[in-house]
Design an enzyme around this catalytic site. Structure first.
Site, PDB file in Angstrom:
ATOM      1  N   MET A   1      -6.810  62.314  68.070  1.00 36.79           N
ATOM      2  CA  MET A   1      -5.777  63.327  68.110  1.00 36.79           C
ATOM      3  C   MET A   1      -5.001  63.182  69.398  1.00 36.79           C
ATOM      4  O   MET A   1      -5.565  62.856  70.430  1.00 36.79           O
ATOM      5  CB  MET A   1      -6.396  64.720  68.035  1.00 36.79           C
ATOM      6  CG  MET A   1      -5.392  65.845  68.112  1.00 36.79           C
ATOM      7  SD  MET A   1      -6.196  67.423  67.945  1.00 36.79           S
ATOM      8  CE  MET A   1      -6.832  67.282  66.300  1.00 36.79           C
ATOM      9  N   GLY A  13      -4.939  59.260  68.317  1.00 38.05           N
ATOM     10  CA  GLY A  13      -6.260  58.813  68.717  1.00 38.05           C
ATOM     11  C   GLY A  13      -7.309  59.858  68.431  1.00 38.05           C
ATOM     12  O   GLY A  13      -7.252  60.948  68.985  1.00 38.05           O
ATOM     13  N   THR A  14      -8.254  59.546  67.560  1.00 38.24           N
ATOM     14  CA  THR A  14      -9.346  60.458  67.252  1.00 38.24           C
ATOM     15  C   THR A  14     -10.257  59.774  66.245  1.00 38.24           C
ATOM     16  O   THR A  14      -9.940  58.710  65.713  1.00 38.24           O
ATOM     17  CB  THR A  14      -8.822  61.785  66.664  1.00 38.24           C
ATOM     18  OG1 THR A  14      -9.867  62.742  66.640  1.00 38.24           O
ATOM     19  CG2 THR A  14      -8.309  61.593  65.249  1.00 38.24           C
ATOM     20  N   THR A  15     -11.389  60.385  65.966  1.00 38.86           N
ATOM     21  CA  THR A  15     -12.239  59.966  64.858  1.00 38.86           C
ATOM     22  C   THR A  15     -12.706  61.210  64.123  1.00 38.86           C
ATOM     23  O   THR A  15     -13.319  62.095  64.733  1.00 38.86           O
ATOM     24  CB  THR A  15     -13.470  59.173  65.343  1.00 38.86           C
ATOM     25  OG1 THR A  15     -13.040  58.018  66.076  1.00 38.86           O
ATOM     26  CG2 THR A  15     -14.311  58.713  64.152  1.00 38.86           C
TER      27      THR A  15
END
Length: 211
Positions: A1, A13-15
């Protein structure tokens, strides 16, 4: 995020991840929010509650996905009052899909909606960038997901137990965090079934990397 970088571009960017098990759903996410190369928040909660037994995992622009979750939460509350019963996960996912699709030129949002309802039991819906919607036995998203497709394809199996699904989600996110520079922090986990919801977090120095 991510939040928008100063040059006007958004660095995602995140998972995020969700997985069905026999009787419910496990949802999880890392906690890092980045603004370009700067980490703006190390302990963000990316698993947002939409209703008592329905949650949303958020990736993309933090502001966009927060706005979507706020709108869906509001509409679900109104819908519950009108029909006199708890909403289904599919209803929540359809609302999220409609908002994402009708505003696809303005939003940077990849989301997963999951939870438990009396109609389908545990279910997971993925709404990627652009606003389509698919029901899946499990779903991954965010920049970290690109590192773990082989792992999740090899390790997923139908009819997992609650504990197996929790371990599957924890380990998958941990491996993504190890490889993706935009994912990090802690793992937040939410388990939803007919008995309610359970929240858990795994500190960054206790991430499960082993077999």
């Amino acid at each position: 995020m991510a939040t928008p970088a100063r040059d006007g571009e958004a660095a995602t960017g995140t998972t995020i991840m969700a997985c069905c098990f026999d009787g419910g759903v496990v949802m999880g996410a890392d906690s890092r929010v980045s603004t370009g190369t700067y980490i703006a928040n190390r302990v963000s909660d990316k698993v947002a509650a939409l209703h008592d037994s329905i949650f949303m995992c958020r990736s993309g622009s933090a502001a966009d996905t927060q706005a979507i979750s706020d709108y869906v939460r509001y509409y679900l509350a109104a819908h519950t009052t009108e029909v006199g019963r708890a909403p289904t996960v599919k209803t929540a996912a359809t609302l999220a899909r409609r908002i994402a699709y009708e505003n696809k030129d303005q939003l940077l949002a990849g989301i997963i909606v999951g939870g438990w309802d009396a109609v389908q039991g545990g279910s997971v819906y993925v709404v990627p960038l652009g606003g389509t919607m698919m029901q899946m036995p499990f779903a991954i998203g965010g920049s970290g997901s690109t590192y773990i497709y082989g792992h999740v394809d090899a390790q997923f199996k139908e009819g997992m137990s609650r504990q197996e699904a929790q371990n599957f989600v924890k380990k998958s996110i941990a491996h993504a965090m190890a490889r993706d520079g935009s994912s990090g922090g802690i793992i937040r986990l939410v388990t939803i079934d007919a008995n309610g919801t359970e929240r858990e977090y795994i500190p960054g120095d206790e991430l499960p990397y082993g077999p």
